[in-house]
Motif scaffolding. Structure first.
Motif, PDB file in Angstrom:
ATOM      1  N   MET A   1       0.288  -2.109  -8.338  1.00  0.00           N
ATOM      2  CA  MET A   1       0.668  -0.799  -7.852  1.00  0.00           C
ATOM      3  C   MET A   1       1.181  -0.892  -6.423  1.00  0.00           C
ATOM      4  SD  MET A   1       0.125   1.356 -10.176  1.00  0.00           S
ATOM      5  CE  MET A   1      -0.580   1.230 -11.776  1.00  0.00           C
ATOM      6  N   THR A   2       2.211  -0.156  -6.143  1.00  0.00           N
ATOM      7  CA  THR A   2       2.769  -0.170  -4.789  1.00  0.00           C
ATOM      8  C   THR A   2       1.962   0.754  -3.881  1.00  0.00           C
ATOM      9  OG1 THR A   2       4.372   1.531  -5.383  1.00  0.00           O
ATOM     10  CG2 THR A   2       5.106  -0.750  -5.534  1.00  0.00           C
ATOM     11  N   PHE A   3       2.165   0.568  -2.592  1.00  0.00           N
ATOM     12  CA  PHE A   3       1.481   1.335  -1.554  1.00  0.00           C
ATOM     13  C   PHE A   3       2.541   2.056  -0.734  1.00  0.00           C
ATOM     14  CE2 PHE A   3      -0.207   1.481   2.839  1.00  0.00           C
ATOM     15  CZ  PHE A   3      -1.320   2.273   2.616  1.00  0.00           C
ATOM     16  N   VAL A   4       2.298   3.330  -0.444  1.00  0.00           N
ATOM     17  CA  VAL A   4       3.282   4.161   0.252  1.00  0.00           C
ATOM     18  C   VAL A   4       2.651   4.807   1.474  1.00  0.00           C
ATOM     19  CG1 VAL A   4       4.776   6.198   0.038  1.00  0.00           C
ATOM     20  CG2 VAL A   4       4.506   4.653  -1.902  1.00  0.00           C
ATOM     21  N   THR A   5       3.427   4.864   2.552  1.00  0.00           N
ATOM     22  CA  THR A   5       3.054   5.690   3.693  1.00  0.00           C
ATOM     23  C   THR A   5       4.194   6.676   3.926  1.00  0.00           C
ATOM     24  OG1 THR A   5       4.020   4.335   5.466  1.00  0.00           O
ATOM     25  CG2 THR A   5       1.797   3.773   4.760  1.00  0.00           C
TER      26      THR A   5
END
Length: 98
Positions: A1-5
């Motif tokens: 899973m990707t991580f987003v800010t």
């Protein structure tokens, strides 16, 4: 899973474009660190605010990128241009209809 800010940075009056120049400077090391997208935006309704959306391969990749000398340098260069008002969210992507 990707991580987003997804974040907002409030620039000192008259410093928004200088901040944008720093944030949009070509940095191939971001790709090497696991950054998938790094988008910088503005809004007609918030003249001193810069919006930043980052997508990373993982939260760990994001955290490790913040320790890189070139990234730390860009952060240091940006700090005097900011008011200190900032906001945003960090989250892991759990799915998409695309």
């Amino acid at each position: 899973m990707t991580f987003v800010t997804v974040g907002t940075l409030e620039a000192q009056p008259g410093k928004r474009d200088q901040l944008i120049d720093i944030l949009t400077r070509h940095r191939p090391e971001l790709i090497d660190a696991g950054c998938l997208t790094y988008d910088v935006g503005v809004s007609d309704y918030h003249s001193n605010t810069v919006f930043v959306i980052e997508q990373w391969t993982s939260e760990e990749a994001h955290r490790e990128a913040l320790e890189r000398t070139s990234i730390r340098s860009a952060i240091s260069e940006s700090m005097p241009l900011l008011t200190g008002n900032r906001g945003g969210f960090k989250f892991r992507v759990v799915g998409s209809p695309l």
